[in-house]
Design a protein around this motif. Structure first.
Motif: not given
Length: 309
Positions: A160-161, A185-188, A199-205
């Motif tokens: 999910i983007v 799997q989330v990408t911002v 924001i990578e600390d939130f568990g996102v790419m």
């Protein structure tokens, strides 16, 4: 205690997969009854929902009102612009005064992050967060998740983007917490000025090239540019430039993974976040999100305050 085991719904950060799935399953059950409203159990008879919105809202407030009504309950909307807040009354005093009037639960939207938490700590009423500052918007995230599951089932390992104004979005944060909990799997994606540091600390790419982000994505959740929370600062060179780099349009979709579905929490800024042909096209599920919003809010109201067998 209710089936969720919580007094309030303040966010998705601390909800388990079991709690999220319980809400979604209940929402699907209600949605299946929409074609036969008489079958819906009126579990909110004699219950009155208070909506206390410190920010304008069309979809969310109306959705809660419709949800309460379909369950046999009533909703009372307090317009803060015409309330004692304008005379200097605090949020805590407002909630305490409204509490003794016999409401069953309160739905709060506030421009300050943490306001629903503060209210919840100072009232015995169940508090539902309808969006607070940059923090969370849990019911929007739940309806987004329900919509994704409706079209593609289990979200584990789905890609999910989330594209757009991540920095000022409460929708993004609730989506991230909920989707991560369910194994997606989330990408911002967005300009560096609109992606919070760390924001990578939130568990996102993090990806700043939308074409690369969409290449293998199953969904793209397109966020609105939050002009009202940007304190008159310019985070993008121009709307035209933003659309060229981060807008969803037909040319970009043609290069994306076949079957990519598009979500948007609304209201849409056409030709900025998304082109009109895409906003009205077959790959978006935006109106389905609106329908699912009613089902999700019915589920939450029933689970928190509904009459149990």
């Amino acid at each position: 205690m209710n089936p969720l085991g919580i007094k309030d719904l303040l966010g998705l950060k601390n909800l388990s997969a079991k709690q999220i799935n319980l809400i979604i399953q209940e929402a699907f059950a209600y949605k299946n009854q929409f074609s036969a409203p008489a079958r819906i159990k009126k579990s909110l008879l004699d219950k009155t929902l208070l909506t206390l919105f410190y920010e304008p809202s069309t979809r969310t407030m109306t959705s809660f009102n419709v949800a309460a009504g379909r369950l046999g309950g009533r909703a009372h909307n307090v317009s803060v612009s015409a309330s004692s807040v304008q005379k200097g009354e605090t949020l805590i005093d407002t909630v305490r005064n409204l509490e003794v009037m016999g409401f069953s639960a309160v739905v709060i939207r506030h421009s300050h992050g943490g306001a629903p938490q503060l209210a919840a700590e100072n009232t015995t009423l169940p508090v539902i967060n309808a969006g607070d500052g940059f923090n969370e918007h849990p019911t929007q995230a739940l309806l987004d998740i329900m919509t994704m599951q409706q079209f593609k089932g289990d979200l584990k390992n789905k890609k999910i983007v989330i594209v757009g104004d991540i920095a000022h979005s409460r929708v993004a944060r609730s989506n991230i917490w909920g989707l991560n909990t369910l194994g997606a799997q989330v990408t911002v994606c967005g300009p560096a000025t609109l992606i919070p540091r760390g924001i990578e600390d939130f568990g996102v790419m993090v990806e700043h090239d939308l074409g690369r982000a969409l290449a293998d994505a199953d969904f793209v959740n397109v966020l609105r540019m939050q002009h009202e929370r940007q304190a008159d600062k310019n985070f993008i060179p121009s709307k035209r430039e933003y659309h060229r780099l981060f807008g969803i349009n037909e040319k970009r979709l043609a290069k994306a993974k076949p079957g990519l579905l598009i979500l948007h929490p609304g209201p849409i800024n056409r030709s900025v976040e998304i082109s009109t042909p895409v906003a009205d096209g077959k790959q978006n599920v935006i109106l389905e999100q609106v329908i699912n919003g009613i089902a999700v809010r019915m589920a939450i109201l029933n689970l928190l305050i509904g009459e149990k067998p």
